[in-house]
Design an enzyme around this catalytic site. Sequence first.
Site, mmCIF file in Angstrom:
data_model
loop_
_atom_site.group_PDB
_atom_site.id
_atom_site.type_symbol
_atom_site.label_atom_id
_atom_site.label_comp_id
_atom_site.label_asym_id
_atom_site.label_seq_id
_atom_site.Cartn_x
_atom_site.Cartn_y
_atom_site.Cartn_z
ATOM 1 N N THR A 109 -15.987 54.609 38.071
ATOM 2 C CA THR A 109 -15.791 53.346 38.763
ATOM 3 C C THR A 109 -14.505 52.664 38.333
ATOM 4 O OG1 THR A 109 -16.705 51.110 39.066
ATOM 5 C CG2 THR A 109 -17.238 52.229 37.004
ATOM 6 N N TYR A 142 -22.204 48.241 32.168
ATOM 7 C CA TYR A 142 -21.944 49.250 33.210
ATOM 8 C C TYR A 142 -20.589 49.907 32.979
ATOM 9 C CZ TYR A 142 -20.635 50.989 37.882
ATOM 10 O OH TYR A 142 -20.201 51.751 38.937
#
Length: 324
Positions: A109, A142
Site C-alpha cells: 500500500t 496497518y
Amino acid sequence: MRLLLTGSTGWLGRHLAPMLAAEGHEVVGLDVAPGPFTHEIGTVANRTFVDQVMARHGIEAILHGGALHKPDIARFPRQAFVDVNVTGTLNLLEAAVEAGHDRFVFTSTTSLMISQAIRSEEADHAVWIDERHTPLAPRNIYGATKLAAENLCRDIHLNTGLACLVLRTSRFFPEDDDTLRDPPPDNLKANEFLNRRLSVEDAARAHVAALAKAPELGFGIYIASAPTPFSRKDCAALKLDAASVIARYFPDAPDLYARHGWKLPTSISRIYDSSALENDLGFRCETDFAAILDALRSGSDLPFAHDAAYSSPSVTGAKLIHPG
C-alpha cells in the site's frame, strides 16, 4: 500455472481471480470468508493450514493480496495485524520457498509512505512520492505491518532467490472514505485519479503483469496508481491553487464539473508517481483523469466503482482472524 490467490473474496481478489483464469492459470482462492472465487476458508496466520493448502492443490506460485486494512483498525487489536499481515506473509513466503516457487507477488500500500507530517499537509507544496521517497514512517499499525511484510519479501529474495515483486497500490476501495465527507464520494474518487487512485480493474491488471515479470526482475517495489498528468514543477502551485493547474491541463474540466454539480480540488498535498511501473513492467493504467472527463462529456458510466454498502471479508471472518 496453479496459483494461490489470498484475499480472493475481497474487492481486489474478486476482480483479479477471473483475470488470472483468463490468462490460462488455475486459480485457488483463499480467504477468511466465502466468495465466488474462494476455495479455501482459513487464515494465512496459520502455517499448518497454509502448508495443507499448498500440498492439496500443488500450488506453483502465490499472489498475496489478503490482509487487514486501514478500516480494520477499528475492528481488531494490533496483534491481529501482526498475525495476519506479518506472520501470514512470512508463512506464505516460506511455504513458497519450500515448494520451489520462482515468483511471489505481494500487494502492499502507498499508505505506508505517508508520515503524519504528510497526512497533516505541513509542506508548502504537494509532496511528490515515488519509490525513492524517504523516510518511511507509517502512521498506523496497518502501514507498519505492511512495511514489515515488504521487508520480509526483500529478505527472502536476498537469501533464497525467490523472485518477489511488491505493488504499493493507491486507493481503489469502493466504499465511502471513512474520514472525508466533502465532496461526495463519486466526486472525491474522480478527483483522486489526478494523484492517488486507480480503478480496481487496473489494480488487478497490474498484478497480472507483475506475475509475468517477477522472474525477470527478481525483486522490486512499485507504486501502482493511475498516471498523474502533473510534473514536479507543478507541486507548489498544486498546493496553493490546484483547480487552476487542472484547468491548464484540462481546459474544459471546470465546465464539465460544474455541469455535474461537482467540485475540483482546491489544493493537492501529495502525488503518487507510478512511472517506474510503466518503465519496468510495461504496465500503464487504462483509467486516468482524462478517462473520467471523457465519461462526463459523453454521459457514459464513470469508469470506476462506487459501492457505499461494500463490506470487507474481515467483517464476516472476524472470529477466524481474532478468536478472542
